[in-house]
Scaffold this motif. Structure first.
Motif, PDB file in Angstrom:
ATOM      1  N   VAL A 453      56.353 -50.840 -39.663  1.00  0.00           N
ATOM      2  CA  VAL A 453      57.266 -51.998 -38.532  1.00  0.00           C
ATOM      3  C   VAL A 453      58.607 -52.376 -39.926  1.00  0.00           C
ATOM      4  CG1 VAL A 453      57.060 -54.226 -37.054  1.00  0.00           C
ATOM      5  CG2 VAL A 453      55.336 -51.822 -37.453  1.00  0.00           C
ATOM      6  N   TYR A 454      59.728 -52.027 -39.312  1.00  0.00           N
ATOM      7  CA  TYR A 454      60.762 -52.685 -39.546  1.00  0.00           C
ATOM      8  C   TYR A 454      61.030 -53.158 -38.771  1.00  0.00           C
ATOM      9  CZ  TYR A 454      60.265 -48.005 -41.705  1.00  0.00           C
ATOM     10  OH  TYR A 454      59.678 -46.942 -42.781  1.00  0.00           O
ATOM     11  N   CYS A 455      61.138 -54.685 -38.850  1.00  0.00           N
ATOM     12  CA  CYS A 455      61.518 -56.148 -38.021  1.00  0.00           C
ATOM     13  C   CYS A 455      62.678 -56.910 -38.294  1.00  0.00           C
ATOM     14  CB  CYS A 455      60.093 -56.784 -37.842  1.00  0.00           C
ATOM     15  SG  CYS A 455      60.325 -57.886 -36.621  1.00  0.00           S
ATOM     16  N   TYR A 456      63.318 -57.600 -38.136  1.00  0.00           N
ATOM     17  CA  TYR A 456      64.235 -57.965 -38.404  1.00  0.00           C
ATOM     18  C   TYR A 456      64.268 -59.190 -38.550  1.00  0.00           C
ATOM     19  CZ  TYR A 456      66.373 -53.593 -40.265  1.00  0.00           C
ATOM     20  OH  TYR A 456      66.668 -52.358 -40.488  1.00  0.00           O
ATOM     21  N   CYS A 457      64.918 -60.281 -38.766  1.00  0.00           N
ATOM     22  CA  CYS A 457      65.201 -62.440 -38.754  1.00  0.00           C
ATOM     23  C   CYS A 457      66.305 -61.739 -39.533  1.00  0.00           C
ATOM     24  CB  CYS A 457      63.907 -62.301 -39.131  1.00  0.00           C
ATOM     25  SG  CYS A 457      63.329 -62.431 -40.910  1.00  0.00           S
TER      26      CYS A 457
END
Length: 540
Positions: A453-457
């Protein structure tokens, strides 16, 4: 001095030509003849030459009559508008010193409405005589010393009555480096003399600078308030320049927009952002501050083309490197679930790489242009598109496809990845992974390659690592929060940064069936297994 060079192709009868607000009536004599208007201005019509000049000389006196109509042959020609009184360099008056700081007049400071006439300025620059045959060799060795001004060539013809007109040129020099005759080092003087230049001929020349001679940076630096942070950055999407002006510069927005159009020929529309990004559809309100009211444009990134209505979708040219970074982690045959796909900056290049992609976006406009871009880049066969809420996409489409993928048992030859690029709220969607495969408890086994998972924030906390881990723990689990890798992506605003949270989903999350009353986490989690090769290749 050369005022304007315009390349035109003419194939019809025409009675007039308009340049610079002036109207001229011309008659074509031949492909290489000169068409002239009496007394003041003249047009030179000729086939392109390999040698360009900073100043032009008439081929013969401007005394020929003109006709009310004519026909030009079908060819590409150079049209040069010149003013005869400036057809040669003017030597500076005695007592004048070199203009060290070549910049627009101080009187333009605070200008709100663009007035090009007020940018006229006389400057005095040094020059020496050089042999016409030695110019190429001199440039090779002395290039960094030459005068660099917009639309001013550093090598200039002498006047017609100069006895050296055929064999010599004037080489204009950087006034910062050569403000006086004694500014040449012994080594420089010897080199110049060996190439046919004469440092002893140093003298100042007068140049009339106009609006066309200043670049955008010169103009903004001269006009905008000194106390403001100035205007330095913007993004270009096709023919659109996108600005996000601070309040202190809003009074200058129309001037800034017009200067950008004047100085960058590919820019036709300039817009300024008027509010923050809407978290639902990831677009924002904007106003046209200069140019055409046309938002349909095409951007190029990492070998792909993206067509869009910029006013209705989200696109950020500054994320090109990040898009490329993630796509490089994929290999042909991999599975990619793009949860917030936008118009396709991850999905399109992944499709080109022969990955199987399921791309989703809630914004109907983004979904429409995503489909358009799949056709434009010829990857429609690799990418399926969906117009759903991100959580619904994960819990229905991705779940069903993931179950099918595990049943095909193609790992470890293939991998699966989730990209979640909605920085304002993507972390809130992590709970969608809890129990995603709970109805299929036997589908995973010891060698199963689990999804990356590559989750941006975003984070504006002083301790961004702790801030992000706390949010991952809130929406997913404490165990995962302690294992995540957090990589800085870019600075978005003062005290606000964008990060990529990288982790691998584990079995206790995917098979989660309920919470332990004491810990709030999965009742059963298997011992930590070996890292996959994908975890080892992710950049920190």
């Amino acid at each position: 001095m050369l005022r304007n060079i315009l390349r035109i192709s003419v194939d019809k009868y025409t009675s007039t030509v308009v340049l610079g607000g002036r109207q001229f009536t011309l008659k074509c004599l031949s492909q290489t003849e000169v068409l002239e208007k009496k007394n003041t201005e003249a047009f030179v019509v000729r086939q392109p030459s390999s040698r360009s000049k900073a100043f032009s000389r008439p081929a013969f006196p401007a005394t020929h009559a003109v006709s009310s109509s004519f026909k030009l042959p079908q060819l590409l020609v150079n049209v040069i508008l010149r003013i005869p009184m400036m057809s040669s360099l003017i030597t500076a008056p005695k007592g004048i010193t070199s203009t060290r700081d070549i910049s627009p007049p101080k009187s333009v400071r605070g200008m709100v409405t663009l007035d090009r006439e007020k940018f006229k300025q006389k400057v005095y620059v040094p020059g020496i005589l050089v042999s016409a045959q030695g110019i190429r060799d001199i440039v090779r060795h002395f290039n960094s010393h030459l005068l660099r001004l917009t639309k001013v060539q550093p090598f200039v013809d002498l006047s017609d009555d100069d006895p050296n007109v055929k064999k010599s040129r004037v080489m204009l020099l950087d006034p910062q480096q050569h403000p006086t005759k004694d500014s040449f080092t012994e080594e420089e003087s010897d080199m110049l003399k060996s190439k046919g230049a004469d440092p002893d001929t140093w003298q100042l020349y007068e140049l009339d600078m106009e609006y066309e001679n200043w670049n955008g940076e010169d103009i903004f630096k001269a006009v905008l308030p000194i106390e403001s942070e100035g205007f330095s950055s913007y993004t270009v999407i096709g023919h659109i320049a996108h600005l996000n002006l601070k309040d202190a510069l809003l009074d200058y927005k129309h001037l800034i927009g017009q200067v950008l159009i004047d100085k960058f020929k590919t820019i036709k529309t300039v817009v300024n952002k008027t509010n923050t990004i809407d978290n639902t559809f990831r677009n924002f309100q904007m106003e046209v501050i200069a140019g055409e009211d046309n938002f349909i444009t095409t951007a190029k990134e990492n070998g792909c083309q993206y067509k869009m209505d910029f006013s209705k979708v989200y696109w950020n040219s500054r994320l090109g490197t990040e898009h490329e970074r993630i796509v490089k982690l994929l290999k042909p045959g991999d599975k990619l679930y793009d949860v917030f796909a936008g118009i396709g900056p991850f999905a399109v290049p992944a499709g080109k790489k022969k990955c199987t992609v399921l791309a989703n976006d809630l914004n109907p406009e983004s979904h429409k242009w995503l489909q358009e871009n799949l056709k434009l880049n010829k990857v429609g066969g690799q990418v399926q598109t969906y117009n759903l809420d991100g959580r619904e996409f994960i819990r229905t489409v991705a779940k069903a496809d993931l179950v099918s993928w595990y049943r095909e048992d193609k790992y470890p030859l293939q991998s699966v990845h989730f990209v979640m690029n909605l920085p304002a709220m993507a972390l809130e969607f992590l709970d969608s992974f809890k129990g995603l495969l709970s109805g299929h408890p036997t589908i995973l086994h010891e060698n199963s390659v689990l999804p990356m998972v590559y989750c941006y924030c975003f984070s504006n906390a002083s301790d961004h690592l702790e801030d992000i881990r706390e949010r991952v723990a809130t929406y997913l689990s404490k165990e995962v929060a302690q294992k995540v890798q957090i990589r800085f992506v870019r600075n978005v605003a003062p005290k606000k940064d964008m990060y990529c949270v990288i982790f691998q989903l584990d079995k206790c999350v995917l098979l989660w069936e309920g919470e332990n009353e004491e810990t709030g986490n999965s009742e059963e989690c298997e011992p930590e297994r070996k890292k996959s090769k994908h975890e080892d290749t992710v950049a920190h």
